[in-house]
Design a protein around this motif. Structure first.
Motif, PDB file in Angstrom:
ATOM      1  N   PRO A 135      12.975  28.000  69.547  1.00  0.00           N
ATOM      2  CA  PRO A 135      14.053  27.298  68.841  1.00  0.00           C
ATOM      3  C   PRO A 135      13.973  27.478  67.331  1.00  0.00           C
ATOM      4  O   PRO A 135      12.884  27.617  66.765  1.00  0.00           O
ATOM      5  CB  PRO A 135      13.859  25.841  69.257  1.00  0.00           C
ATOM      6  CG  PRO A 135      12.444  25.742  69.718  1.00  0.00           C
ATOM      7  CD  PRO A 135      12.096  27.079  70.283  1.00  0.00           C
ATOM      8  N   ASP A 136      15.143  27.452  66.704  1.00  0.00           N
ATOM      9  CA  ASP A 136      15.219  27.668  65.263  1.00  0.00           C
ATOM     10  C   ASP A 136      15.475  26.388  64.480  1.00  0.00           C
ATOM     11  O   ASP A 136      15.695  26.431  63.270  1.00  0.00           O
ATOM     12  CB  ASP A 136      16.315  28.689  64.935  1.00  0.00           C
ATOM     13  CG  ASP A 136      17.703  28.252  65.405  1.00  0.00           C
ATOM     14  OD1 ASP A 136      17.872  27.070  65.795  1.00  0.00           O
ATOM     15  OD2 ASP A 136      18.626  29.089  65.401  1.00  0.00           O
ATOM     16  N   SER A 137      15.451  25.232  65.155  1.00  0.00           N
ATOM     17  CA  SER A 137      15.813  23.969  64.507  1.00  0.00           C
ATOM     18  C   SER A 137      15.431  22.824  65.430  1.00  0.00           C
ATOM     19  O   SER A 137      15.141  23.042  66.619  1.00  0.00           O
ATOM     20  CB  SER A 137      17.327  23.934  64.255  1.00  0.00           C
ATOM     21  OG  SER A 137      18.033  24.168  65.475  1.00  0.00           O
ATOM     22  N   LEU A 138      15.456  21.609  64.899  1.00  0.00           N
ATOM     23  CA  LEU A 138      15.246  20.445  65.768  1.00  0.00           C
ATOM     24  C   LEU A 138      16.366  20.333  66.791  1.00  0.00           C
ATOM     25  O   LEU A 138      16.143  19.865  67.918  1.00  0.00           O
ATOM     26  CB  LEU A 138      15.152  19.171  64.921  1.00  0.00           C
ATOM     27  CG  LEU A 138      13.885  19.020  64.079  1.00  0.00           C
ATOM     28  CD1 LEU A 138      13.984  17.788  63.192  1.00  0.00           C
ATOM     29  CD2 LEU A 138      12.649  18.928  64.970  1.00  0.00           C
ATOM     30  N   TYR A 139      17.546  20.745  66.393  1.00  0.00           N
ATOM     31  CA  TYR A 139      18.656  20.792  67.348  1.00  0.00           C
ATOM     32  C   TYR A 139      18.301  21.711  68.523  1.00  0.00           C
ATOM     33  O   TYR A 139      18.464  21.349  69.696  1.00  0.00           O
ATOM     34  CB  TYR A 139      19.914  21.284  66.640  1.00  0.00           C
ATOM     35  CG  TYR A 139      21.068  21.612  67.557  1.00  0.00           C
ATOM     36  CD1 TYR A 139      21.718  20.624  68.271  1.00  0.00           C
ATOM     37  CD2 TYR A 139      21.511  22.935  67.698  1.00  0.00           C
ATOM     38  CE1 TYR A 139      22.790  20.930  69.112  1.00  0.00           C
ATOM     39  CE2 TYR A 139      22.573  23.247  68.524  1.00  0.00           C
ATOM     40  CZ  TYR A 139      23.208  22.245  69.237  1.00  0.00           C
ATOM     41  OH  TYR A 139      24.259  22.559  70.061  1.00  0.00           O
ATOM     42  N   HIS A 174      20.646  28.315  70.060  1.00  0.00           N
ATOM     43  CA  HIS A 174      19.600  27.970  69.096  1.00  0.00           C
ATOM     44  C   HIS A 174      18.257  27.672  69.758  1.00  0.00           C
ATOM     45  O   HIS A 174      17.236  27.568  69.069  1.00  0.00           O
ATOM     46  CB  HIS A 174      20.056  26.803  68.231  1.00  0.00           C
ATOM     47  CG  HIS A 174      21.189  27.161  67.322  1.00  0.00           C
ATOM     48  ND1 HIS A 174      21.016  27.871  66.155  1.00  0.00           N
ATOM     49  CD2 HIS A 174      22.525  26.934  67.433  1.00  0.00           C
ATOM     50  CE1 HIS A 174      22.180  28.066  65.577  1.00  0.00           C
ATOM     51  NE2 HIS A 174      23.123  27.506  66.337  1.00  0.00           N
ATOM     52  N   VAL A 175      18.247  27.550  71.089  1.00  0.00           N
ATOM     53  CA  VAL A 175      16.977  27.454  71.815  1.00  0.00           C
ATOM     54  C   VAL A 175      16.158  28.731  71.607  1.00  0.00           C
ATOM     55  O   VAL A 175      14.926  28.716  71.644  1.00  0.00           O
ATOM     56  CB  VAL A 175      17.239  27.214  73.314  1.00  0.00           C
ATOM     57  CG1 VAL A 175      15.972  27.412  74.139  1.00  0.00           C
ATOM     58  CG2 VAL A 175      17.782  25.808  73.537  1.00  0.00           C
ATOM     59  N   MET A 176      16.856  29.846  71.359  1.00  0.00           N
ATOM     60  CA  MET A 176      16.208  31.149  71.199  1.00  0.00           C
ATOM     61  C   MET A 176      16.464  31.741  69.814  1.00  0.00           C
ATOM     62  O   MET A 176      16.348  32.945  69.602  1.00  0.00           O
ATOM     63  CB  MET A 176      16.743  32.102  72.278  1.00  0.00           C
ATOM     64  CG  MET A 176      16.686  31.556  73.693  1.00  0.00           C
ATOM     65  SD  MET A 176      15.011  31.456  74.320  1.00  0.00           S
ATOM     66  CE  MET A 176      14.840  33.076  75.050  1.00  0.00           C
ATOM     67  N   GLY A 177      16.780  30.883  68.857  1.00  0.00           N
ATOM     68  CA  GLY A 177      17.243  31.348  67.564  1.00  0.00           C
ATOM     69  C   GLY A 177      16.268  32.199  66.779  1.00  0.00           C
ATOM     70  O   GLY A 177      16.681  33.016  65.947  1.00  0.00           O
ATOM     71  N   MET A 178      14.972  32.032  66.999  1.00  0.00           N
ATOM     72  CA  MET A 178      14.004  32.831  66.244  1.00  0.00           C
ATOM     73  C   MET A 178      13.982  34.289  66.699  1.00  0.00           C
ATOM     74  O   MET A 178      13.602  35.181  65.942  1.00  0.00           O
ATOM     75  CB  MET A 178      12.607  32.211  66.346  1.00  0.00           C
ATOM     76  CG  MET A 178      12.479  30.902  65.583  1.00  0.00           C
ATOM     77  SD  MET A 178      12.896  31.088  63.830  1.00  0.00           S
ATOM     78  CE  MET A 178      12.541  29.408  63.238  1.00  0.00           C
ATOM     79  N   TYR A 179      14.396  34.543  67.944  1.00  0.00           N
ATOM     80  CA  TYR A 179      14.566  35.938  68.355  1.00  0.00           C
ATOM     81  C   TYR A 179      15.675  36.586  67.536  1.00  0.00           C
ATOM     82  O   TYR A 179      15.568  37.747  67.131  1.00  0.00           O
ATOM     83  CB  TYR A 179      14.916  36.018  69.845  1.00  0.00           C
ATOM     84  CG  TYR A 179      13.792  35.672  70.787  1.00  0.00           C
ATOM     85  CD1 TYR A 179      12.796  36.589  71.089  1.00  0.00           C
ATOM     86  CD2 TYR A 179      13.738  34.412  71.389  1.00  0.00           C
ATOM     87  CE1 TYR A 179      11.770  36.269  71.974  1.00  0.00           C
ATOM     88  CE2 TYR A 179      12.720  34.083  72.274  1.00  0.00           C
ATOM     89  CZ  TYR A 179      11.731  35.008  72.555  1.00  0.00           C
ATOM     90  OH  TYR A 179      10.720  34.692  73.423  1.00  0.00           O
ATOM     91  N   ASP A 180      16.740  35.833  67.312  1.00  0.00           N
ATOM     92  CA  ASP A 180      17.838  36.358  66.497  1.00  0.00           C
ATOM     93  C   ASP A 180      17.393  36.551  65.051  1.00  0.00           C
ATOM     94  O   ASP A 180      17.722  37.549  64.414  1.00  0.00           O
ATOM     95  CB  ASP A 180      19.040  35.410  66.562  1.00  0.00           C
ATOM     96  CG  ASP A 180      19.663  35.353  67.943  1.00  0.00           C
ATOM     97  OD1 ASP A 180      19.799  36.421  68.566  1.00  0.00           O
ATOM     98  OD2 ASP A 180      20.004  34.252  68.388  1.00  0.00           O
ATOM     99  N   ARG A 181      16.641  35.580  64.530  1.00  0.00           N
ATOM    100  CA  ARG A 181      16.145  35.705  63.152  1.00  0.00           C
ATOM    101  C   ARG A 181      15.341  36.989  62.978  1.00  0.00           C
ATOM    102  O   ARG A 181      15.469  37.701  61.968  1.00  0.00           O
ATOM    103  CB  ARG A 181      15.282  34.504  62.801  1.00  0.00           C
ATOM    104  CG  ARG A 181      14.750  34.518  61.365  1.00  0.00           C
ATOM    105  CD  ARG A 181      13.558  33.603  61.176  1.00  0.00           C
ATOM    106  NE  ARG A 181      12.381  34.073  61.931  1.00  0.00           N
ATOM    107  CZ  ARG A 181      11.193  33.469  61.907  1.00  0.00           C
ATOM    108  NH1 ARG A 181      11.029  32.366  61.191  1.00  0.00           N
ATOM    109  NH2 ARG A 181      10.184  33.956  62.619  1.00  0.00           N
ATOM    110  N   ASP A 182      14.500  37.292  63.976  1.00  0.00           N
ATOM    111  CA  ASP A 182      13.629  38.462  63.901  1.00  0.00           C
ATOM    112  C   ASP A 182      14.285  39.719  64.461  1.00  0.00           C
ATOM    113  O   ASP A 182      13.631  40.760  64.573  1.00  0.00           O
ATOM    114  CB  ASP A 182      12.327  38.184  64.661  1.00  0.00           C
ATOM    115  CG  ASP A 182      11.524  37.052  64.041  1.00  0.00           C
ATOM    116  OD1 ASP A 182      11.754  36.734  62.851  1.00  0.00           O
ATOM    117  OD2 ASP A 182      10.676  36.474  64.746  1.00  0.00           O
ATOM    118  N   ARG A 183      15.547  39.601  64.855  1.00  0.00           N
ATOM    119  CA  ARG A 183      16.319  40.730  65.371  1.00  0.00           C
ATOM    120  C   ARG A 183      15.644  41.383  66.581  1.00  0.00           C
ATOM    121  O   ARG A 183      15.641  42.601  66.749  1.00  0.00           O
ATOM    122  CB  ARG A 183      16.578  41.769  64.266  1.00  0.00           C
ATOM    123  CG  ARG A 183      17.250  41.176  63.026  1.00  0.00           C
ATOM    124  CD  ARG A 183      17.374  42.179  61.908  1.00  0.00           C
ATOM    125  NE  ARG A 183      18.361  43.210  62.218  1.00  0.00           N
ATOM    126  CZ  ARG A 183      19.673  43.096  61.994  1.00  0.00           C
ATOM    127  NH1 ARG A 183      20.169  41.993  61.469  1.00  0.00           N
ATOM    128  NH2 ARG A 183      20.488  44.089  62.290  1.00  0.00           N
TER     129      ARG A 183
END
Length: 238
Positions: free
Chosen positions: A134-138, A113-122
């Motif tokens: 990151p995609d969250s406070l976590y 989840h440190v890199m979650g926005m890359y996954d969100r944007d594929r």
């Protein structure tokens, strides 16, 4: 020679329990729990402590050679009121208490989840050296832990290995797990590799050798000597 003494924080979680079973024959373990000690783990040396309280953390470091730091609020949706004490203050306390106690090795459980926005944007594949998104406070709290580890390595010469853990499951169950699965035996192998490496610092993806993976594990294999034994694809063959 006496086996190295390894403290596992957050040993009551799914990963912690699995690691106890896998590492018990190689290391002398001390287990940390936040409140409740699981009945099957009471025979191990253990301590109950709140990692947000520095004095409690420092006391459990005595005589320890290495730390596997798993303790945190693992919820991706965790609110700031929990993230701050459990994931940020707690992580600082573990690093600082380890330093003051002469512990030279920390394996830090980071997250995808440190890199979650890359996954969100594929935006695949995702490499460990890309800037954090990151995609969250976590995810933010785990990015903090990675940078804290960089500081303790550079400033104090400690070895800090950060593992961006995928989805730890006994078996992959769906399409997402198909590319982010981390099997129990691959998890045990990569943690042991992190404990044994001479590297002073590194951030590595920790997933199995999934043929459909979106995260690059080349550096995990080259620098840590990781050789994944499992591939989620085997569970999706018709």
């Amino acid at each position: 020679m006496q086996p190295r003494r390894v403290l596992i924080t957050g040993a009551g979680g799914r990963i912690g329990r699995a690691l106890v079973g896998s590492l018990r024959d190689r290391y002398q373990l001390r287990l940390h729990f936040h409140r409740v000690v699981p009945a099957e783990l009471t025979t191990f040396e253990h301590v109950v402590a709140d990692i947000a309280q520095y004095d409690e953390v420092e006391s459990m470091m005595r005589g320890i050679d290495a730390v596997v730091h798993l303790a945190a609020d693992p919820r991706v949706t965790a609110p700031w009121e929990s993230v701050l004490p459990n994931n940020i203050i707690g992580t600082y306390n573990v690093f600082e208490a380890a330093r003051r106690s002469g512990v030279r090795k920390i394996v830090f459980a980071s997250t995808n989840h440190v890199m979650g926005m890359y996954d969100r944007d594929r935006m695949w594949p995702v490499y460990s050296w890309l800037p954090p998104r990151p995609d969250s406070l976590y995810g933010v709290s785990k990015a903090f832990g990675e940078l804290l580890g960089r500081y303790y390595s550079d400033r104090f010469g400690m070895s800090v290995i950060c593992l961006r853990i995928g989805w730890f499951l006994p078996e992959p169950s769906d399409e997402i797990a198909r590319w982010m699965w981390l099997s129990p035996r691959d998890c045990a192998q990569i943690v042991e590799r992190a404990l044994e490496t001479d590297l002073l610092y590194g951030v590595f993806y920790a997933i199995s050798g999934n043929s459909s993976r979106h995260w690059d594990i080349t550096d995990t294999m080259e620098k840590l000597g990781y050789r994944p034994e499992d591939d989620a694809e085997r569970y999706f063959i018709e």
